[in-house]
Design an enzyme around this catalytic site. Structure first.
Site, short mmCIF file in Angstrom:
data_model
loop_
_atom_site.label_atom_id
_atom_site.label_comp_id
_atom_site.label_asym_id
_atom_site.label_seq_id
_atom_site.Cartn_x
_atom_site.Cartn_y
_atom_site.Cartn_z
N GLU A 198 1.15 -2.78 3.07
CA GLU A 198 0.20 -2.61 1.97
C GLU A 198 0.22 -1.15 1.45
O GLU A 198 0.40 -0.21 2.23
CB GLU A 198 -1.21 -2.92 2.51
CG GLU A 198 -2.33 -2.79 1.50
CD GLU A 198 -3.72 -3.01 2.13
OE1 GLU A 198 -3.86 -2.93 3.37
OE2 GLU A 198 -4.65 -3.26 1.35
N LYS A 235 -5.09 -7.92 -4.38
CA LYS A 235 -6.07 -8.15 -3.30
C LYS A 235 -7.42 -8.56 -3.89
O LYS A 235 -7.96 -7.86 -4.76
CB LYS A 235 -6.19 -6.85 -2.50
CG LYS A 235 -7.02 -6.91 -1.25
CD LYS A 235 -6.91 -5.55 -0.56
CE LYS A 235 -7.49 -5.53 0.82
NZ LYS A 235 -7.25 -4.23 1.50
N CYS A 267 -4.13 -7.83 3.76
CA CYS A 267 -4.93 -7.15 4.79
C CYS A 267 -6.32 -7.78 4.98
O CYS A 267 -6.43 -8.86 5.54
CB CYS A 267 -4.99 -5.65 4.45
SG CYS A 267 -5.30 -4.62 5.90
N1 LIG Z 1 -6.66 -2.22 4.37
C1 LIG Z 1 -7.51 -3.13 4.81
O1 LIG Z 1 -7.86 -4.07 4.11
C2 LIG Z 1 -7.99 -2.94 6.22
C3 LIG Z 1 -8.74 -4.14 6.75
C4 LIG Z 1 -9.25 -3.91 8.12
O2 LIG Z 1 -8.94 -2.91 8.76
C5 LIG Z 1 -10.17 -4.89 8.71
O3 LIG Z 1 -10.61 -4.64 9.85
O4 LIG Z 1 -10.48 -5.91 8.07
#
Ligand SMILES: NC(=O)CCC(=O)C(=O)O
Length: 265
Positions: A48, A117, A151
């Site tokens: 990402e 996202k 993510c």
């Molecule tokens: N970059 C992200 O979206 C991190 C997401 C994350 O760390 C989580 O715990 O959920």
């Protein structure tokens, strides 16, 4: 070789927050390494926000305008090496804001899908600097439907289920998931694979930016929930072959999709 097999090269790499030039240079090097291995991959994927990292205070200045620089690089590489690319995600300046966007390319270098996202992660201040996407990310790989999530999106099982109900047999997940949540990372990715009986291919970054450390542990998980490959904490190109016929076999063995009772929930 079955058309439904897919050789993967998952590029787990460091990202310099705030330094697109360094990140583009690193990515070009990793791309060359990915196709130089003993077995040529069918598909390459990165983490990402690999172009800027989480330099959110300066993101408006350093984000890729309409993804043009990224698209030019990845399209030419995909075409030149006849390889599909899930282009991690990038900070992309578009429509008066900045999105966290994946561009996916076929082996002819054509953009076949884009996805921004849709759940912004407040713990990393995304909602203060980024705009949320408004559509699902779908594409085709090895003759099968596939989906993309980024993510934090994996904390939302409804999204993975919707992609699976739409036909996805593989889920691609670029990430910058930091310590200390390795347990969540592995558990959530495995759950998405088991409950949807699909492959989950997740590429995390590694290294340190400011006070955040990123543990890597990129994962390839099969539709039975078994880990096909797991990276360590360092930079690596993780290679594996997956067989999409396994998705049909698992779905036939435990017919979750036939047994659902959506009228009750
Ligand atoms: N970059 C992200 O979206 C991190 C997401 C994350 O760390 C989580 O715990 O959920």
């Amino acid at each position: 070789m079955s058309e439904r097999k897919l050789k993967l090269a998952i590029v787990q790499m460091h990202v310099d927050a705030g330094y697109p030039e360094a990140n583009f240079a690193r990515l070009e090097e990793r791309l060359r390494e990915a196709v130089q291995g003993p077995v040529k991959p069918d598909l390459i994927m990165f983490p990402e926000m690999w172009n800027t990292g989480y330099a959110l205070e300066q993101i408006e200045q350093i984000a890729d305008q309409d993804g043009e620089r990224t698209k030019a690089l990845l399209s030419a590489f995909a075409r030149g090496h006849q390889v599909q690319i899930i282009g991690g995600s990038i900070a992309e300046k578009r429509d008066g804001g900045v999105y966290n966007t994946i561009y996916a390319f076929n082996e002819n270098g054509e953009v076949v899908s884009d996805y921004s996202k849709i759940h912004l992660f407040r713990l990393m201040d995304e909602e203060k600097h980024l705009l949320a996407g408004e559509k699902l990310g779908t594409l085709e790989v090895a003759g099968s439907d596939a989906g993309m999530m980024i993510c934090y999106d994996i904390r939302f099982p409804e999204l993975a289920r919707k992609l699976a109900l739409g036909g996805a047999k593989v889920l691609f997940v670029p990430a910058q998931w930091p310590n200390p949540r390795l347990h969540h990372w592995r558990t959530l990715l495995t759950a998405r694979a088991i409950e949807n009986q699909m492959y989950v291919i997740a590429c995390n970054r590694c290294g340190t930016s400011g006070t955040s450390t990123f543990f890597g542990h990129s994962l390839i998980i099969d539709p039975w929930g078994e880990i096909v490959a797991e990276a360590g904490e360092e930079e690596v190109i993780m290679r594996a072959e997956i067989d999409l016929d396994l998705v049909d076999a698992v779905r036939a063995k435990i017919p979750v999709f036939e047994d659902r009772r959506p009228s009750l929930y």
